[in-house]
Design an enzyme around this catalytic site. Sequence first.
Site, PDB file in Angstrom:
ATOM      1  N   HIS A   1      38.102  -6.544  30.565  1.00 56.29           N
ATOM      2  CA  HIS A   1      39.093  -7.099  29.350  1.00 56.29           C
ATOM      3  C   HIS A   1      39.641  -5.813  28.929  1.00 56.29           C
ATOM      4  O   HIS A   1      39.339  -4.719  28.700  1.00 56.29           O
ATOM      5  CB  HIS A   1      37.865  -7.545  28.350  1.00 56.29           C
ATOM      6  CG  HIS A   1      38.662  -7.788  26.964  1.00 56.29           C
ATOM      7  ND1 HIS A   1      39.939  -8.393  26.539  1.00 56.29           N
ATOM      8  CD2 HIS A   1      38.109  -7.342  25.691  1.00 56.29           C
ATOM      9  CE1 HIS A   1      40.226  -8.287  25.570  1.00 56.29           C
ATOM     10  NE2 HIS A   1      39.189  -7.784  24.800  1.00 56.29           N
TER      11      HIS A   1
ATOM     12  N   ASN B   1      45.670  -5.538  23.454  1.00 55.51           N
ATOM     13  CA  ASN B   1      44.554  -6.500  23.625  1.00 55.51           C
ATOM     14  C   ASN B   1      45.026  -8.199  23.339  1.00 55.51           C
ATOM     15  O   ASN B   1      45.428  -8.212  22.200  1.00 55.51           O
ATOM     16  CB  ASN B   1      43.553  -6.046  22.791  1.00 55.51           C
ATOM     17  CG  ASN B   1      42.142  -6.909  22.800  1.00 55.51           C
ATOM     18  OD1 ASN B   1      42.305  -8.046  23.396  1.00 55.51           O
ATOM     19  ND2 ASN B   1      41.096  -6.606  22.079  1.00 55.51           N
TER      20      ASN B   1
ATOM     21  N   CYS C   1      37.602 -12.677  22.974  1.00 52.08           N
ATOM     22  CA  CYS C   1      38.021 -12.044  24.319  1.00 52.08           C
ATOM     23  C   CYS C   1      37.265 -12.453  25.395  1.00 52.08           C
ATOM     24  O   CYS C   1      37.830 -12.197  26.602  1.00 52.08           O
ATOM     25  CB  CYS C   1      37.893 -10.711  23.879  1.00 52.08           C
ATOM     26  SG  CYS C   1      38.672 -10.248  22.591  1.00 52.08           S
TER      27      CYS C   1
HETATM   28  O1  UT7 Z   1      38.465  -7.328  22.250  1.00 51.23           O
HETATM   29  C1  UT7 Z   1      37.495  -6.907  21.236  1.00 51.23           C
HETATM   30  C2  UT7 Z   1      38.328  -6.347  19.944  1.00 51.23           C
HETATM   31  N1  UT7 Z   1      37.965  -5.032  19.267  1.00 51.23           N
HETATM   32  C3  UT7 Z   1      38.160  -3.943  19.954  1.00 51.23           C
HETATM   33  O2  UT7 Z   1      38.847  -3.766  21.068  1.00 51.23           O
HETATM   34  C4  UT7 Z   1      37.820  -2.687  19.166  1.00 51.23           C
HETATM   35  C5  UT7 Z   1      37.170  -1.651  19.799  1.00 51.23           C
HETATM   36  N2  UT7 Z   1      37.259  -0.474  18.986  1.00 51.23           N
HETATM   37  C6  UT7 Z   1      38.256   0.635  19.310  1.00 51.23           C
HETATM   38  O3  UT7 Z   1      38.874   0.424  20.230  1.00 51.23           O
HETATM   39  C7  UT7 Z   1      38.388   1.782  18.622  1.00 51.23           C
HETATM   40  O4  UT7 Z   1      36.989   1.767  17.683  1.00 51.23           O
HETATM   41  C8  UT7 Z   1      39.269   1.973  17.566  1.00 51.23           C
HETATM   42  C9  UT7 Z   1      40.709   2.210  18.495  1.00 51.23           C
HETATM   43  C10 UT7 Z   1      39.505   0.729  16.806  1.00 51.23           C
HETATM   44  C11 UT7 Z   1      39.129   2.917  16.482  1.00 51.23           C
HETATM   45  O5  UT7 Z   1      38.922   4.359  17.171  1.00 51.23           O
HETATM   46  P1  UT7 Z   1      37.657   5.202  16.921  1.00 51.23           P
HETATM   47  O6  UT7 Z   1      37.862   6.328  17.648  1.00 51.23           O
HETATM   48  O7  UT7 Z   1      36.458   4.286  16.960  1.00 51.23           O
HETATM   49  O8  UT7 Z   1      38.044   5.727  15.527  1.00 51.23           O
HETATM   50  P2  UT7 Z   1      37.215   5.454  14.030  1.00 51.23           P
HETATM   51  O9  UT7 Z   1      37.026   3.949  13.824  1.00 51.23           O
HETATM   52  O10 UT7 Z   1      35.883   5.920  14.462  1.00 51.23           O
HETATM   53  O11 UT7 Z   1      38.062   5.929  13.248  1.00 51.23           O
HETATM   54  C12 UT7 Z   1      38.295   7.380  13.455  1.00 51.23           C
HETATM   55  C13 UT7 Z   1      39.285   8.093  12.105  1.00 51.23           C
HETATM   56  C14 UT7 Z   1      38.867   7.554  10.597  1.00 51.23           C
HETATM   57  O12 UT7 Z   1      39.462   8.311   9.823  1.00 51.23           O
HETATM   58  P3  UT7 Z   1      38.321   9.309   9.020  1.00 51.23           P
HETATM   59  O13 UT7 Z   1      37.471   8.325   8.259  1.00 51.23           O
HETATM   60  O14 UT7 Z   1      37.433   9.972  10.090  1.00 51.23           O
HETATM   61  O15 UT7 Z   1      39.117   9.964   8.114  1.00 51.23           O
HETATM   62  C15 UT7 Z   1      39.922   6.397  10.695  1.00 51.23           C
HETATM   63  O16 UT7 Z   1      40.417   5.873   9.356  1.00 51.23           O
HETATM   64  O17 UT7 Z   1      40.632   7.601  12.463  1.00 51.23           O
HETATM   65  C16 UT7 Z   1      41.151   6.897  11.413  1.00 51.23           C
HETATM   66  N3  UT7 Z   1      42.070   5.957  11.941  1.00 51.23           N
HETATM   67  C17 UT7 Z   1      43.287   5.893  12.283  1.00 51.23           C
HETATM   68  N4  UT7 Z   1      44.124   7.215  11.991  1.00 51.23           N
HETATM   69  C18 UT7 Z   1      45.447   6.839  12.545  1.00 51.23           C
HETATM   70  C19 UT7 Z   1      41.597   4.500  12.287  1.00 51.23           C
HETATM   71  N5  UT7 Z   1      42.957   3.947  12.708  1.00 51.23           N
HETATM   72  C20 UT7 Z   1      43.807   4.659  12.565  1.00 51.23           C
HETATM   73  C21 UT7 Z   1      45.172   4.798  13.036  1.00 51.23           C
HETATM   74  N6  UT7 Z   1      45.922   5.938  13.128  1.00 51.23           N
HETATM   75  N7  UT7 Z   1      45.697   3.528  13.602  1.00 51.23           N
END
Ligand code: UT7
Length: 330
Positions: free
Chosen positions: A257, A287, A115
């Site tokens: 970004h 993204n 990115c």
């Molecule tokens: O250009 C660089 C590329 N990478 C990125 O941009 C990623 C940067 N990171 C992020 O944007 C965020 O970390 C995410 C959007 C990917 C995830 O959000 P988060 O607030 O960090 O969530 P998390 O990974 O801590 O997950 C929280 C919960 C989990 O469930 P449990 O374990 O608490 O039961 C996940 O399984 O949310 C769950 N989860 C979802 N639920 C519904 C993860 N993805 C989803 C989804 N829908 N799409």
Amino acid sequence: MSPRKTCIAAMGSYVPEGRITNEDLERMVDTSDEWITSRTGIKERRKAPPDKCTSDLAYEAASVAIDRAGISPADLEAVIVSTISPDMNFPSTACFLQKKLRCLNAACWDISAACSGFLYALRSGRALVGSGDCENVLIVGSEFMTKITNYEDRSSCILFGDAAGAAVLQPSNSRREILDIFTASDGYSEAAMSMVLRCGGTQSPFCQEALDRKEHLQVIRGREVYKFAITKLTEVITQAAERQGIPVSEIDAIIPHQANLRILQSVAKRLDYPEERFFINLDKYGNSSAASVPLALDEADRQGFIKEGDLVVLAVFGGGLTWASATIRW
Ligand code: UT7
């Protein structure tokens, strides 16, 4: 320090017509519009047709930039494409783009900095123009992310979309002068493997088992990236202002970004900088990796979000790990 000033003579960008909305994703994985919107700010992303490839997207954006610069493809001496979704492992996507643009006098090569890639290309392009080596350099960030995304992984498939953005660099004509570029990498840390596409290179050549494990598609450890992104964006923007000898508050606009709205809100808060001066279009496109910043910069210009004379800072982070900033007097 470059002996010659270098400017962005013209920009161009392209997004395909096809869309993947949050409602579409609700039908594909266990997610909801409410979760995606509140956790990322993304409402929809673009998807190019399956018979197209990354150089086709690059071609659309580059054609606009070349047109707006008032040059012909034959004037280009170098074409640098930044991508993590190349047409093939080799030849370079830039060489495929050369054939489509018919820019036969250009040397063409790719850059891989995820990115952060567009700013790495900007740094290379500025070195070519600034040194007096070239008069016209085309840099492109182009990504076909929907072809390397795992639509069974709800934590990553909600994030990415297809797009391309391009710029023609020339010796400065006093507008849109590049004042400063900073690029950095960290391949040492644990987090270096937090964004990865494992299969298809020499560490892990294609085999049926790897394909069955879907290792030909990208994997993201979102939480880790999230923390890294906030730290690095805050740091590069602060340092970009310091190198101009000004407080962050004197930056007129920030083009970040486009990864996640919450990341940008946290950075704005840490910098004590108004959120409204961050240009944001991730709600429409998600993204698009190396295409994200040139697409945002072109839209910010077209929409009048940035104006002549503004001090504009571009700030990125990505796989590698990589991060970068560029400061431009628009
Ligand atoms: O250009 C660089 C590329 N990478 C990125 O941009 C990623 C940067 N990171 C992020 O944007 C965020 O970390 C995410 C959007 C990917 C995830 O959000 P988060 O607030 O960090 O969530 P998390 O990974 O801590 O997950 C929280 C919960 C989990 O469930 P449990 O374990 O608490 O039961 C996940 O399984 O949310 C769950 N989860 C979802 N639920 C519904 C993860 N993805 C989803 C989804 N829908 N799409």
